[in-house]
Write an enzyme that holds these catalytic residues in place. Structure first.
Site, PDB file in Angstrom:
ATOM      1  N   ASP A 101     -14.325   8.900   0.554  1.00 11.94           N
ATOM      2  CA  ASP A 101     -13.080   9.651   0.371  1.00 11.94           C
ATOM      3  C   ASP A 101     -12.560   9.394  -1.041  1.00 11.94           C
ATOM      4  OD1 ASP A 101     -12.516   6.937   1.074  1.00 11.94           O
ATOM      5  OD2 ASP A 101     -10.427   7.497   1.447  1.00 11.94           O
ATOM      6  N   GLU A 147     -10.770   4.873   2.884  1.00 12.16           N
ATOM      7  CA  GLU A 147     -10.425   3.721   2.046  1.00 12.16           C
ATOM      8  C   GLU A 147      -9.157   3.967   1.253  1.00 12.16           C
ATOM      9  OE1 GLU A 147     -10.311   0.742  -1.125  1.00 12.16           O
ATOM     10  OE2 GLU A 147     -10.356   2.913  -1.389  1.00 12.16           O
TER      11      GLU A 147
HETATM   12 ZN   LIG Z   1     -12.522   2.714  -4.376  1.00  8.11          ZN
HETATM   13 ZN   LIG Z   2      -9.716   4.029  -5.022  1.00 12.13          ZN
END
Ligand SMILES: [Zn+2]
Ligand SMILES: [Zn+2]
Ligand SMILES: [Zn+2]
Ligand SMILES: [Zn+2]
Lengths: 480, 480
Positions: free
Chosen positions: A100, A167
């Site tokens: 992501d 993340e």
């Molecule tokens: Zn990263």
């Molecule tokens: Zn990042």
């Protein structure tokens, strides 16, 4: 065991193909923080799974549940896990990365479309959202797999992959997955993992590859001071009431000295001063005051000594005042006495500091300082979030392998760095698996992850691919 | 000379008509700060001019030029000036008021439509934007004119009117008009004015009518502290740089003590302590600690002594910290080191303080405190705007007339008040015309001017109309 020449040559001669593949990945706007882009994050998971599969990796999608975003309940993007090799005579390395990205729009100040990889052959830079954070490094692993598969070379180690799609939005769901999976013991997907390699941070400068062995923790607070029932006009009431802003500013001024020294009693307890041995390590790093000052865009370094500066941002605690919620924050001149104001600040933690211990000290100190002010405002100290620091053993064979690989590919001794910020999944993995974790960055300090015009240098992508492959060979060598 | 009984009776028996007229005025959303409502402000000027004309006032529109608002060049609404009576044996009183209003929308939290006057006979309150600020008081004068015209009574004084439509937006254009008009000397529209009456403030409480003889001045500042070229991540750089927020908070904490004492050297120079005579005046006011605390909605009075509290908000200087521009001000927990932060604060001034003198002291002190911090951030102290304080002579016949009128209508001795805030036009008129200015409020402390559910009590409107008329008769009496 140096990586075989045909692997290294394959990487050089397939650079254009690798860059095209990075372009495909960047073109999928897998923004995890934007509900409208959730399908793109899932599409990116599918794309990555397909890529891994074609090189012989057995992949699975791991459902991670749901989240509430912008008022809607959304399915989380699945993690993509993968497995290749099961030779008990080889070491098993777990690779982590995230597919992501941060949001990006051209009119944020990008020179080119953020979701079209712009390859500038003159400067050797590739611009695009995710180019360096973290699609470039993930694709480095794909390049390694591609080379071995195409050349019919056996991988020198067994590999396990965990790639997540959340993340940039707090790794939602992943911590639970890793701990519940690890808890399965011998039946766990991670059973037999000997060490971990994460490529999701950056060199300390633009010249020297590095191995990263530490991350600071964090403890984030707000001090809420209240007084009147609603905002007041300073003309009408100024001079007759205890004003929350006056109280808050007085307290905030007692947290940290202008030179950065934290004023909260006991906060440095147990934090060892660096001995000459450790100081030498920082002195050895390829870094200078002007590296710092050009990176921050101002002559504001708080020391003239390189080692002191580096320890300030890497291995010592710090305290930053972030801002105030509830007070006038616009342009112009509003004559308001704000009713309730929240001062935000955070500490960066190092071992043996823990958020729990620091929270006790912070709260006790602020309450004591508040009492001295003898105001009739009310006070609340709130711990908003936090996480422990992480430090790895650089004498471990995992780091030794990465050092040798760096020297083989870059003909340079790597910088050994700690990072001031946190990458929480590192700690989750280290704590759960109980094995050595290595951070092996691909990009440079000026890549601008999370910024406009994020880039990855072509040389970092290509040499970085060689580095990741060579690291596996060095692991295999040491493992013998 | 008490006002004639037929005037007083007319006011009582025409209450419904007066309230209907207030409804007409409130229904015109003459919001001066909203470009889209500019035509409504002009419509309100026309409405007011028509009303004045029908009672024999010669009116004129005074063009005040243009302004730039929301990026568009707009014509300013004209001032409406008026003249009735030219008897050299009578005193001439200048009346000021404003026919523009603050913005209001039902969903801001109004219980009724803000631009439909809601008359609640049970509570005796009339709700609507402008009901008390300042359409109610203006209409009080219309009611007085109506009564005299209808009854065929001669006015006891000559009247001059200045009504503006930009008061809520900085009185743009009016200062220039008043000074250039006054400069015409014997040819001026204001030639021969003996005293001024302004009805645009409020009682100190909800019980006691008052005469207001002072306003504090203001000096507004921002302290701009800069460091890095852009916002930094506190994880990456915290501990290695001088942070602008730390510097700014340290300076802001040195401006004022929690109890409100201003810490800038020399700021109290020349401000006399109240003598026993003056203290008695404040002791005599109908006010209490709980009046203050219920008005502000919190038990935060900075003194238990009524006179000290009143002097704190009326006759002593004060300093309020308003907020910080450029720092994190949202909810949540952003780990930013802001690059440039501007701390906003202002002082309320009293004689003999002037913005010029205070600015020198503020700047010198802040620069000195900044030097002590030994930071590498940079500092700028900026004076944003200001204005002098105003205090009138309460022994003047203008105040004496108002006191007698108040006692006649309300059967109460008025509170003599100063106000903490500024009404800049007061000072402009006082300085240019060089005559006594009286502030004679119509509404109560809880009217909520500028707030949601702004109201005017019916009794304040009706008795207030009698008060304005009676004041003119008392002026005439004293003038003999
Ligand atoms: Zn990263
Ligand atoms: Zn990042
Ligand atoms: Zn007003
Ligand atoms: Zn107003």
């Amino acid at each position: 065991m140096v990586a075989p020449k045909n692997f290294l040559d394959f990487v050089d001669s397939n650079a254009d193909k690798f860059i095209d593949r990075l372009g495909e990945a960047v073109a999928i706007p897998s923004i995890s923080g934007d509900a409208a882009r959730r399908e793109d994050v899932k599409k990116m998971a599918q794309w990555l799974s397909n890529q891994l599969s074609q090189y012989g990796v057995e992949t699975q999608f791991v459902p991670l549940g749901t989240q509430v975003l912008d008022g809607k309940t959304l399915e989380l993007p699945p993690a993509v896990i993968g497995k290749i090799g099961n030779d008990p005579s080889k070491k098993t390395i777990l690779i982590y990365g995230h597919f992501d990205v941060q949001p990006a729009q051209k009119d944020d100040g990008w020179n080119t479309e953020p979701f079209e990889l712009h390859v500038d052959k003159d400067s050797g830079k590739m611009f695009g959202r995710g180019s360096t954070d973290d699609k470039g490094p993930i694709l480095g692993w794909l390049n390694v797999l591609d080379a071995h598969h195409t050349l019919g070379l056996a991988l020198p180690v067994n590999l396990r992959f965990v790639f997540e799609g959340m993340e940039e939005s707090g790794s939602e769901g992943l911590d639970e997955y890793i701990s519940s999976e690890t808890a399965k013991g011998t039946g766990s997907y991670f059973h037999g993992v000997d060490a971990v390699c994460i490529s999701d941070n950056y060199w300390l400068n633009t010249r020297t590859p590095c191995l990263t062995y530490g991350l600071r923790g964090i403890a984030y607070y707000q001090i809420v001071v209240s007084g009147p029932g609603a905002d007041l006009h300073s003309g009408i009431y100024g001079g007759s009431v205890y004003e929350p802003m006056t109280t808050l500013i007085a307290i905030m001024s007692k947290l940290v000295a202008p030179n950065g020294r934290i004023l909260i009693p006991g906060v440095y307890d147990g934090v060892q001063a660096a001995d000459s041995n450790e100081l030498e390590k920082y002195d050895a790093l390829d870094y200078s005051v002007s590296d710092l000052e050009s990176a921050v865009g101002g002559r504001i370094a708080n020391s003239d000594d390189k080692a002191t500066l580096l320890m300030g941002k890497m291995r010592n605690p710090s305290l930053s005042l972030h801002g105030i919620e509830g007070a006038f924050s616009g342009t112009g001149a509003k004559t308001v006495i704000p009713a309730t104001v929240s001062g935000k600040f955070s500490l960066r933690l190092v071992p043996p500091q823990t958020p729990e211990d620091i929270t006790q000290k912070v709260t006790a100190y602020i309450e004591e300082e508040f009492a001295k002010l003898q105001t009739k405002n009310t006070l609340k100290v709130e711990y908003l979030h936090g996480g422990k620091a992480w430090v790895a053993d650089t004498n471990h064979w995992n780091f030794e392998a990465a050092r040798r690989a760096t020297e083989a590919v870059y003909l340079q001794t790597p910088n050994y760095t700690r990072e001031g910020g946190s990458i929480p999944v590192t700690l989750t993995i280290a704590d759960n698996l109980g094995v050595n974790v290595l951070l092996l960055p691909m990009g440079r300090a000026d890549d601008g992850a999370h910024s406009t015009n994020e880039k990855l240098d072509i040389s970092n992508f290509i040499q970085g691919t060689k580095l990741l492959g060579s690291y596996l060979y060095e692991v295999a060598e040491i493992a013998k």
